[in-house]
Design a protein around this motif. Structure first.
Motif, PDB file in Angstrom:
ATOM      1  N   LEU A   1       0.763  -1.328  -0.130  1.00  0.00           N
ATOM      2  CA  LEU A   1       0.054   0.029   0.045  1.00  0.00           C
ATOM      3  C   LEU A   1       0.978   1.377  -0.018  1.00  0.00           C
ATOM      4  CD1 LEU A   1      -2.851   1.112   0.143  1.00  0.00           C
ATOM      5  CD2 LEU A   1      -2.743   1.053   2.614  1.00  0.00           C
ATOM      6  N   LEU A   2       2.040   1.278   0.410  1.00  0.00           N
ATOM      7  CA  LEU A   2       2.960   2.394   0.391  1.00  0.00           C
ATOM      8  C   LEU A   2       3.133   3.002  -0.688  1.00  0.00           C
ATOM      9  CD1 LEU A   2       4.373   4.215   2.336  1.00  0.00           C
ATOM     10  CD2 LEU A   2       6.483   2.624   2.146  1.00  0.00           C
ATOM     11  N   PRO A   3       3.375   2.332  -1.801  1.00  0.00           N
ATOM     12  CA  PRO A   3       3.656   3.330  -3.167  1.00  0.00           C
ATOM     13  C   PRO A   3       2.154   3.929  -3.584  1.00  0.00           C
ATOM     14  CG  PRO A   3       4.798   1.227  -3.603  1.00  0.00           C
ATOM     15  CD  PRO A   3       3.808   1.160  -2.208  1.00  0.00           C
TER      16      PRO A   3
ATOM     17  N   LEU B   1       2.791   3.347   7.569  1.00  0.00           N
ATOM     18  CA  LEU B   1       3.656   2.167   6.792  1.00  0.00           C
ATOM     19  C   LEU B   1       5.158   2.487   6.790  1.00  0.00           C
ATOM     20  CD1 LEU B   1       1.376   1.896   3.904  1.00  0.00           C
ATOM     21  CD2 LEU B   1       1.633   0.531   5.845  1.00  0.00           C
ATOM     22  N   SER B   2       5.625   3.838   6.900  1.00  0.00           N
ATOM     23  CA  SER B   2       7.120   4.316   6.879  1.00  0.00           C
ATOM     24  C   SER B   2       7.592   3.864   8.310  1.00  0.00           C
ATOM     25  CB  SER B   2       7.211   5.608   6.666  1.00  0.00           C
ATOM     26  OG  SER B   2       6.825   6.080   5.191  1.00  0.00           O
TER      27      SER B   2
ATOM     28  N   ARG C   1      13.499   0.600  11.260  1.00  0.00           N
ATOM     29  CA  ARG C   1      14.949   0.046  11.477  1.00  0.00           C
ATOM     30  C   ARG C   1      15.880  -0.196  10.140  1.00  0.00           C
ATOM     31  NH1 ARG C   1      13.306  -4.741  15.560  1.00  0.00           N
ATOM     32  NH2 ARG C   1      12.543  -3.447  17.269  1.00  0.00           N
ATOM     33  N   GLU C   2      14.846  -0.230   8.961  1.00  0.00           N
ATOM     34  CA  GLU C   2      15.667  -0.434   7.684  1.00  0.00           C
ATOM     35  C   GLU C   2      15.839   0.834   6.871  1.00  0.00           C
ATOM     36  OE1 GLU C   2      12.463  -1.909   7.950  1.00  0.00           O
ATOM     37  OE2 GLU C   2      13.268  -3.744   9.093  1.00  0.00           O
ATOM     38  N   ARG C   3      14.787   1.601   7.241  1.00  0.00           N
ATOM     39  CA  ARG C   3      14.786   3.052   6.444  1.00  0.00           C
ATOM     40  C   ARG C   3      14.302   4.110   7.401  1.00  0.00           C
ATOM     41  NH1 ARG C   3      14.037   2.630   0.886  1.00  0.00           N
ATOM     42  NH2 ARG C   3      14.805   4.882   1.134  1.00  0.00           N
TER      43      ARG C   3
ATOM     44  N   ALA D   1      10.866   9.748  -4.545  1.00  0.00           N
ATOM     45  CA  ALA D   1      12.269   9.513  -4.911  1.00  0.00           C
ATOM     46  C   ALA D   1      13.068   8.540  -4.149  1.00  0.00           C
ATOM     47  CB  ALA D   1      12.926  10.726  -5.272  1.00  0.00           C
ATOM     48  N   ARG D   2      13.055   8.669  -2.837  1.00  0.00           N
ATOM     49  CA  ARG D   2      13.833   7.716  -1.859  1.00  0.00           C
ATOM     50  C   ARG D   2      13.300   6.436  -1.634  1.00  0.00           C
ATOM     51  NH1 ARG D   2      17.829  10.375   1.195  1.00  0.00           N
ATOM     52  NH2 ARG D   2      18.236   8.193   1.509  1.00  0.00           N
ATOM     53  N   MET D   3      11.856   6.622  -1.883  1.00  0.00           N
ATOM     54  CA  MET D   3      11.336   5.256  -1.515  1.00  0.00           C
ATOM     55  C   MET D   3      11.753   3.925  -2.301  1.00  0.00           C
ATOM     56  SD  MET D   3       7.001   4.552  -1.888  1.00  0.00           S
ATOM     57  CE  MET D   3       7.072   4.994  -3.723  1.00  0.00           C
ATOM     58  N   ARG D   4      12.064   3.963  -3.516  1.00  0.00           N
ATOM     59  CA  ARG D   4      12.695   3.035  -4.234  1.00  0.00           C
ATOM     60  C   ARG D   4      14.215   2.597  -4.107  1.00  0.00           C
ATOM     61  NH1 ARG D   4       8.116   0.089  -5.196  1.00  0.00           N
ATOM     62  NH2 ARG D   4       6.561   1.301  -6.542  1.00  0.00           N
ATOM     63  N   GLU D   5      14.858   3.494  -3.476  1.00  0.00           N
ATOM     64  CA  GLU D   5      16.267   3.166  -3.271  1.00  0.00           C
ATOM     65  C   GLU D   5      16.653   2.476  -2.200  1.00  0.00           C
ATOM     66  OE1 GLU D   5      17.991   6.594  -6.044  1.00  0.00           O
ATOM     67  OE2 GLU D   5      18.442   6.736  -3.924  1.00  0.00           O
ATOM     68  N   GLU D   6      17.961   2.107  -2.133  1.00  0.00           N
ATOM     69  CA  GLU D   6      18.276   1.010  -1.355  1.00  0.00           C
ATOM     70  C   GLU D   6      18.825   1.854  -0.217  1.00  0.00           C
ATOM     71  OE1 GLU D   6      19.178  -2.191  -0.901  1.00  0.00           O
ATOM     72  OE2 GLU D   6      17.842  -2.510  -2.405  1.00  0.00           O
ATOM     73  N   PRO D   7      18.644   1.302   1.099  1.00  0.00           N
ATOM     74  CA  PRO D   7      18.811   2.054   2.446  1.00  0.00           C
ATOM     75  C   PRO D   7      20.411   2.046   2.705  1.00  0.00           C
ATOM     76  CG  PRO D   7      18.124  -0.306   3.019  1.00  0.00           C
ATOM     77  CD  PRO D   7      17.738  -0.128   1.572  1.00  0.00           C
ATOM     78  N   GLY D   8      20.773   2.833   3.760  1.00  0.00           N
ATOM     79  CA  GLY D   8      22.325   2.681   3.842  1.00  0.00           C
ATOM     80  C   GLY D   8      22.873   4.088   3.284  1.00  0.00           C
TER      81      GLY D   8
END
Length: 316
Positions: free
Chosen positions: A20-22, A95-96, A101-103, A156-163
């Motif tokens: 549901l987030l996107p 949802l975010s 913890r990851e994002r 823009a940031r939603m689809r990118e890898e964390p870190g």
């Protein structure tokens, strides 16, 4: 607003997101752009005080009454969009938060959007209570543009890898890009002041801010032309060096050219309401595209190579 299955690793991140987030994030972006259009319709149709009170439409009724004119329907329609905007912001935040913890970046952006939506609702009420004070209306619009930028940044940031992230462009290019964004901010601010001094007050009885609208329109145009020139320089630079922001610089230049054409057209044609409204919405889309260009100045850092096992010593 993603790079798909790019070397940056955005493809794998897509699989980790709640389904549901996107949808909620795109709804948040689209609704924040839409309310700029409906808010423009309120101002350009003279419906700013169609509902004379807030949060009620009248002191006695939440909804427009039969005794009121069509102005109340236009103003109430604009207010109605605030509900879905708040709902989308809350869903994105919930949802975010589950991904915190990851994002860590996504909950921060979602919190800023949610806080901005609540602040925007309060400012909207104050605008009505202050009978459409021109400066407050300008703040109201500017915050809407900021919300569009924040929701675009989330996409823009939603689809990118964390870190960790590393720079994806040379430092001079990064500096020039940030300078270009500052020119855009100046252009938007002078555009707000120009509208505040122009003929579209939101209601026939509103006292304006006292500035010379003709002079301001020229001052507003100067940084606009400079912004277009800087975008062209960045685009050529990015194309020659094959830099990551290139696709969004192309999009940004296209929107900017359309924006300039609309701006010149409306100035020479007596500021027709429809063109002024389009100009307002395009300014927000311009700012959103500039936001993504800035975010593309960095990319996710490559994952460290796995440690090689130590060789087993040979024994006899």
């Amino acid at each position: 607003m993603s790079d798909g299955n790019s070397p940056d690793g955005t493809g794998t991140e897509r699989e980790r997101l709640p389904r549901l987030l996107p949808v909620a994030a795109w709804a948040s972006f689209v609704l924040n752009v839409l309310i700029i259009g409906t808010g423009g319709a309120v101002r350009l149709s003279g419906s700013g005080l169609g509902c004379s009170d807030w949060p009620l439409c009248t002191p006695e009724s939440l909804f427009p009454t039969p005794e009121q004119s069509y102005h109340s329907l236009i103003e109430f329609g604009n207010r109605t969009i605030s509900g879905p905007i708040l709902l989308a912001a809350v869903i994105v935040w919930i949802l975010s938060w589950r991904l915190r913890r990851e994002r860590r970046d996504l909950p921060v952006l979602a919190s800023l959007v949610l806080g901005g939506v609540l602040l925007q609702a309060l400012i909207g009420g104050i605008v009505v209570w202050m009978h459409l004070n021109a400066n407050l209306v300008g703040v109201h619009y500017f915050l809407s543009v900021v919300l569009v930028c924040l929701t675009a940044a989330f996409l823009a940031r939603m689809r990118e890898e964390p870190g960790p992230r590393i720079r994806s462009a040379p430092k001079p290019f990064v500096i020039l890009t940030h300078a270009t964004s500052a020119v855009l901010a100046v252009t938007v601010i002078f555009g707000i002041l120009t509208t505040g001094a122009g003929p579209h007050s939101g209601d026939v009885g509103i006292e304006r801010d006292g500035f010379d609208a003709t002079l301001l329109s020229h001052i507003h145009a100067w940084p606009g032309y400079l912004f277009a020139a800087l975008i062209l320089v960045l685009l050529v630079w990015a194309a020659r060096a094959r830099l990551r922001p290139l696709p969004w610089l192309v999009a940004l230049l296209c929107v900017t050219v359309v924006q300039i054409v609309v701006g010149v057209w409306q100035a020479r044609d007596g500021l027709p309401e429809i063109l002024v409204g389009i100009h307002m919405v395009l300014a927000a889309i311009n700012a959103a595209a500039m936001t993504v260009v800035i975010l593309r100045l960095k990319r996710p850092a490559p994952a460290p190579a796995p440690a090689q096992p130590s060789p087993i010593p040979h024994t006899t």
